[in-house]
Write an enzyme that holds these catalytic residues in place. Structure first.
Site, mmCIF file in Angstrom:
data_model
loop_
_atom_site.group_PDB
_atom_site.id
_atom_site.type_symbol
_atom_site.label_atom_id
_atom_site.label_comp_id
_atom_site.label_asym_id
_atom_site.label_seq_id
_atom_site.Cartn_x
_atom_site.Cartn_y
_atom_site.Cartn_z
ATOM 1 N N PRO A 15 0.829 -1.205 0.000
ATOM 2 C CA PRO A 15 0.000 0.000 0.000
ATOM 3 C C PRO A 15 0.860 1.249 0.000
ATOM 4 O O PRO A 15 1.801 1.365 0.786
ATOM 5 C CB PRO A 15 -0.799 -0.125 1.301
ATOM 6 C CG PRO A 15 0.032 -0.992 2.190
ATOM 7 C CD PRO A 15 0.781 -1.922 1.288
ATOM 8 N N LEU A 16 0.555 2.178 -0.903
ATOM 9 C CA LEU A 16 1.263 3.455 -0.979
ATOM 10 C C LEU A 16 0.230 4.567 -1.059
ATOM 11 O O LEU A 16 -0.534 4.639 -2.032
ATOM 12 C CB LEU A 16 2.155 3.521 -2.218
ATOM 13 C CG LEU A 16 3.400 2.637 -2.280
ATOM 14 C CD1 LEU A 16 4.048 2.769 -3.648
ATOM 15 C CD2 LEU A 16 4.387 3.034 -1.187
ATOM 16 N N ALA A 17 0.193 5.413 -0.058
ATOM 17 C CA ALA A 17 -0.795 6.498 -0.036
ATOM 18 C C ALA A 17 -0.650 7.367 -1.279
ATOM 19 O O ALA A 17 0.439 7.805 -1.630
ATOM 20 C CB ALA A 17 -0.611 7.345 1.221
ATOM 21 N N GLN A 69 -5.936 -2.478 4.550
ATOM 22 C CA GLN A 69 -5.009 -2.134 5.624
ATOM 23 C C GLN A 69 -5.576 -1.026 6.499
ATOM 24 O O GLN A 69 -5.984 0.023 6.005
ATOM 25 C CB GLN A 69 -3.660 -1.682 5.067
ATOM 26 C CG GLN A 69 -2.639 -1.456 6.181
ATOM 27 C CD GLN A 69 -1.326 -0.906 5.676
ATOM 28 O OE1 GLN A 69 -1.221 0.267 5.355
ATOM 29 N NE2 GLN A 69 -0.301 -1.755 5.625
ATOM 30 N N CYS A 100 4.101 2.574 9.001
ATOM 31 C CA CYS A 100 4.140 3.911 8.411
ATOM 32 C C CYS A 100 4.933 4.872 9.305
ATOM 33 O O CYS A 100 4.637 5.002 10.490
ATOM 34 C CB CYS A 100 2.730 4.448 8.205
ATOM 35 S SG CYS A 100 2.693 6.122 7.505
ATOM 36 N N LYS A 140 1.735 -5.447 8.974
ATOM 37 C CA LYS A 140 2.892 -4.889 8.249
ATOM 38 C C LYS A 140 3.767 -4.207 9.283
ATOM 39 O O LYS A 140 3.328 -3.280 9.971
ATOM 40 C CB LYS A 140 2.411 -3.873 7.203
ATOM 41 C CG LYS A 140 3.543 -3.185 6.423
ATOM 42 C CD LYS A 140 3.903 -3.962 5.194
ATOM 43 C CE LYS A 140 5.081 -3.361 4.434
ATOM 44 N NZ LYS A 140 4.970 -1.954 4.107
ATOM 45 N N GLY A 200 10.993 -3.955 0.869
ATOM 46 C CA GLY A 200 12.002 -2.906 0.975
ATOM 47 C C GLY A 200 13.014 -2.950 -0.151
ATOM 48 O O GLY A 200 13.818 -3.888 -0.236
ATOM 49 N N GLY A 223 6.436 -1.941 -3.502
ATOM 50 C CA GLY A 223 5.656 -0.711 -3.468
ATOM 51 C C GLY A 223 6.141 0.297 -4.480
ATOM 52 O O GLY A 223 5.696 0.335 -5.619
ATOM 53 N N ARG A 224 7.121 1.110 -4.086
ATOM 54 C CA ARG A 224 7.570 2.217 -4.932
ATOM 55 C C ARG A 224 8.100 1.757 -6.284
ATOM 56 O O ARG A 224 7.959 2.462 -7.281
ATOM 57 C CB ARG A 224 8.634 3.033 -4.184
ATOM 58 C CG ARG A 224 8.066 3.857 -3.023
ATOM 59 C CD ARG A 224 9.151 4.594 -2.273
ATOM 60 N NE ARG A 224 10.036 3.680 -1.562
ATOM 61 C CZ ARG A 224 11.184 4.037 -1.006
ATOM 62 N NH1 ARG A 224 11.602 5.297 -1.105
ATOM 63 N NH2 ARG A 224 11.923 3.159 -0.361
#
Length: 316
Positions: A15-17, A69, A100, A140, A200, A223-224
């Site tokens: 999950p990435l805001a 999440q 987070c 997480k 990561g 994620g990123r």
């Protein structure tokens, strides 16, 4: 609903805001990701049934299994949030965010700040497990807050009902810049009996293969590295780095259309940030293209310019 299969490496979208919304997850899902996760949801906003928050829970029918999440530590609020999710079909997992590092989250004893109060973290996991009617409860985590105490954290997750954990290999203090400690993820894998997903700086097929072998993890979470490259999951599963110009163009236009379908005309403006990442490397005139789309609001005009730009050959 699909059951998570940990008999082979499981590939999950982190999950990435602001990025892993419904349109993005819909595109990523077509490239073989096994598990998608909602953007981080405030348990407080969900408990009080914020319309904006409820919209964030929407999923594509292809997202199966699908995880929501939650962030929070107030037990009565968390219970209400879980009970709302219980009314939703097509949700396999409720995940607790204990990773987070954003100050506005940490300052409210949410996200990674739960790592400073392990009894509260344990209680929150138990609350989710007790009231959820979904198949899985997950957590997480990071390796610690200021210092590593990753084994203790992982064991608390296991002992209080987590069915699996995703481990970001940094402390909260390390945010997103410190070197990822894959050795620590391997130590967690040896210490617990529940599945462990490594997270990561996993940004290529070769890196994914190495991380799985080095840590012994049951899966990886990206994620990123998926932003601007939603096809990365196909590359990781197939062990290839190749991607065609035609595929990139098709993906970008589909993503754009999904944004309009979900957000209306404003979706074109939101999509600018994705165009910045899609064009980041491998295209001539990318800087001028980004400057151009920053000033366009009309969806049809933007789509034409996007289609033209991504018709050129990808030079890598």
């Amino acid at each position: 609903m699909a059951t998570l299969d940990f008999s082979k490496p499981l590939y999950a979208l982190a999950p990435l805001a602001g990025f892993t919304d419904l349109p993005f997850r819909s595109v990523v899902k077509k490239f073989g990701v096994d598990l998608t996760v909602s953007e981080m949801i405030s348990s407080n906003a969900l408990a009080f049934q914020s319309k904006r928050t409820i919209k964030m829970l929407e999923k594509n029918p292809l997202e199966d299994p699908y995880s929501i999440q939650l962030a929070g530590s107030d037990q009565s609020v968390m219970q209400k949030a879980v009970e709302y999710i219980n009314t939703l079909d097509g949700v396999s997992v409720i995940d607790l965010n204990c990773g987070c590092p954003a100050p506005k989250i940490v300052n409210n004893l949410q996200g990674s700040s739960l790592l400073t109060d392990l009894p509260k973290m344990a209680e929150t996991i138990r609350t989710i497990k007790k009231y959820s009617n979904k198949e899985y409860t997950s957590v997480k985590i990071r390796l610690g807050f200021d210092e590593k105490n990753h084994i203790e954290i992982a064991k608390i997750c296991e002992d209080n009902g987590a069915d699996f954990i995703a481990v970001h290999g940094r402390t909260k203090a390390g945010r997103y810049k410190a070197a990822v400690d894959y050795d620590a993820i391997a130590e967690i894998k040896k210490a617990v009996s529940i599945p462990v997903i490594a997270n990561g700086d996993i940004d290529s097929a070769a890196k994914a293969k190495w991380v799985l072998e080095h840590t012994g993890a049951d899966g990886i979470m990206v994620g990123r590295a998926a932003v601007g490259k939603p096809w990365i999951f196909h590359q990781m599963k197939e062990g290839t780095e190749e991607v065609s110009s035609e595929l990139i163009k098709e993906v970008v236009l589909e993503h754009f259309d999904q944004m309009l379908a979900h957000y209306g005309k404003y979706g074109a403006i939101i999509f600018r940030k994705h165009l910045h990442t899609y064009s980041k490397a491998g295209y001539e005139g990318a800087s001028a293209f980004r400057n151009l789309v920053n000033g366009i609001e009309d969806p049809s005009e933007m789509r034409d310019i996007v289609a033209e730009f991504f018709s050129q050959s990808f030079i890598g």
